[in-house]
Write a protein that holds these residues in place. Structure first.
Motif, PDB file in Angstrom:
ATOM      1  N   GLY A 175       0.851  -1.172   0.000  1.00 16.83           N
ATOM      2  CA  GLY A 175       0.000   0.000   0.000  1.00 16.83           C
ATOM      3  C   GLY A 175       0.894   1.231   0.000  1.00 16.83           C
ATOM      4  N   TYR A 176       0.407   2.312   0.552  1.00 14.70           N
ATOM      5  CA  TYR A 176       1.183   3.549   0.498  1.00 14.70           C
ATOM      6  C   TYR A 176       2.371   3.517   1.448  1.00 14.70           C
ATOM      7  CZ  TYR A 176      -2.131   5.911  -2.521  1.00 14.70           C
ATOM      8  OH  TYR A 176      -2.900   6.273  -3.597  1.00 14.70           O
ATOM      9  N   VAL A 177       3.532   3.792   0.877  1.00 11.45           N
ATOM     10  CA  VAL A 177       4.767   3.958   1.620  1.00 11.45           C
ATOM     11  C   VAL A 177       5.122   5.441   1.514  1.00 11.45           C
ATOM     12  CG1 VAL A 177       7.158   3.167   1.873  1.00 11.45           C
ATOM     13  CG2 VAL A 177       5.430   1.650   0.844  1.00 11.45           C
ATOM     14  N   LYS A 178       5.562   6.029   2.608  1.00 13.78           N
ATOM     15  CA  LYS A 178       5.837   7.468   2.580  1.00 13.78           C
ATOM     16  C   LYS A 178       7.187   7.716   1.917  1.00 13.78           C
ATOM     17  CE  LYS A 178       5.124  11.667   5.257  1.00 13.78           C
ATOM     18  NZ  LYS A 178       4.861  12.243   6.611  1.00 13.78           N
ATOM     19  N   THR A 179       7.148   7.758   0.596  1.00 15.40           N
ATOM     20  CA  THR A 179       8.336   7.974  -0.221  1.00 15.40           C
ATOM     21  C   THR A 179       8.253   9.354  -0.871  1.00 15.40           C
ATOM     22  OG1 THR A 179       7.280   7.098  -2.206  1.00 15.40           O
ATOM     23  CG2 THR A 179       8.391   5.502  -0.757  1.00 15.40           C
ATOM     24  N   PRO A 180       9.358   9.823  -1.466  1.00 13.67           N
ATOM     25  CA  PRO A 180       9.279  11.071  -2.230  1.00 13.67           C
ATOM     26  C   PRO A 180       8.226  11.010  -3.337  1.00 13.67           C
ATOM     27  CG  PRO A 180      11.561  10.507  -1.815  1.00 13.67           C
ATOM     28  CD  PRO A 180      10.748   9.338  -1.316  1.00 13.67           C
ATOM     29  N   LEU A 181       8.003   9.815  -3.928  1.00 13.24           N
ATOM     30  CA  LEU A 181       6.989   9.651  -4.964  1.00 13.24           C
ATOM     31  C   LEU A 181       5.599   9.959  -4.430  1.00 13.24           C
ATOM     32  CD1 LEU A 181       6.435   8.585  -7.910  1.00 13.24           C
ATOM     33  CD2 LEU A 181       6.044   6.354  -6.860  1.00 13.24           C
ATOM     34  N   VAL A 182       5.297   9.455  -3.235  1.00  7.94           N
ATOM     35  CA  VAL A 182       3.982   9.693  -2.632  1.00  7.94           C
ATOM     36  C   VAL A 182       3.832  11.155  -2.236  1.00  7.94           C
ATOM     37  CG1 VAL A 182       2.556   9.212  -0.603  1.00  7.94           C
ATOM     38  CG2 VAL A 182       3.599   7.330  -1.871  1.00  7.94           C
TER      39      VAL A 182
END
Length: 265
Positions: free
Chosen positions: A191-198
């Motif tokens: 699911g959502y990972v807090k990355t620069p992409l997100v």
């Protein structure tokens, strides 16, 4: 207590590994004694600093190859670079990707083609190049970083959803073709990972949905995840290490879901 996954001296190529999930995956493998080839875009000085720091911290050999995932010859050379440098290739992690958020009728055609190319076609190209090496060794581990969006859809992400669904399907075919050759292929679907992409999606999502940016995180990005928490890098690393170790030998053709319950709803 640290777990020894028996990977000392193995060799891995991780695409899109100069930041975010890929960088975390590379670090988790290096910490297990795996020599790694990094790949990705970014500031050359920072990439070199990060490469040298990982090498110094873990004691393994860390190399960098700047292959453009849209160029077939460069992707093939990246994989062969690992063989040239280390004499083998045990692990391929296909992680490269980017995101673009827009309604279908406003989605730029060039962006669609580039996104499909980086996420899906490069997975095919790298796998195609890696398989002969792995077949000769009689062992290999291919892990494709898909997404919950490889299983379900969200509005305004047509190219990404299509590409990630394709990655899951391609993973299954790879597994079936190589099931008796000591080579496994699996997809990790976070699911959502807090990355620069997100984090970069916040402004685009706010514009597409007509809401303030401060409402995007809770109402859009984490809305689908029942636990309302980001997936941590450590959770992904644990799954990766299991899949590439001998413990994961019977896992192949699977979409391993780490999404806080998203796809259970």
């Amino acid at each position: 207590m640290a777990v020894d996954y028996g990977l000392q001296g193995h060799v891995a190529v991780i695409t899109g590994s100069t930041s975010g999930i890929g960088q975390a995956m590379a670090a988790s493998l290096a910490e297990q004694g795996v020599n790694v080839v990094l790949n990705g875009f970014g500031d050359p000085a920072k990439i070199e600093a990060d490469r040298a720091a990982l090498e110094q911290r873990t004691g393994v050999k860390v190399r960098y190859h700047g292959a453009d995932m849209l160029k077939a010859d460069e992707v093939a050379d990246m994989v062969d670079f690992a063989r040239r440098e280390f004499g083998r290739l045990d692990i391929l992690v296909n992680n490269a990707g980017f995101q673009h958020v827009a309604p279908i009728d406003e989605f730029p055609v060039e962006t669609w083609n580039n996104l499909i190319g980086v996420v899906l076609t490069s997975t095919f190209l790298a796998t195609r190049a890696a398989l002969p090496i792995m077949k000769a060794q009689g062992r290999g581990r291919i892990v494709n970083i898909a997404s919950a969006h490889g299983l379900v859809a969200s509005p305004f992400k047509s190219a990404y959803v299509a590409a990630k669904h394709g990655v899951v399907g391609f993973t299954k075919v790879t597994a079936l073709e190589n099931a008796r050759l000591g080579i496994t292929a699996n997809a990790i679907c976070p699911g959502y990972v807090k990355t620069p992409l997100v984090e970069a999606q916040i402004a685009d999502q706010a514009k597409a949905r007509g809401i303030p940016e401060d409402r995007v995180m809770g109402e859009v990005i984490l809305a689908a995840q029942p636990n309302k928490q980001f997936v941590e890098y450590e959770h992904l690393a644990g799954m990766l290490l299991y899949l590439v170790s001998d413990m994961g030998a019977s896992a192949t053709g699977a979409a391993m879901v780490l999404d806080g319950g998203w796809t259970a709803t």
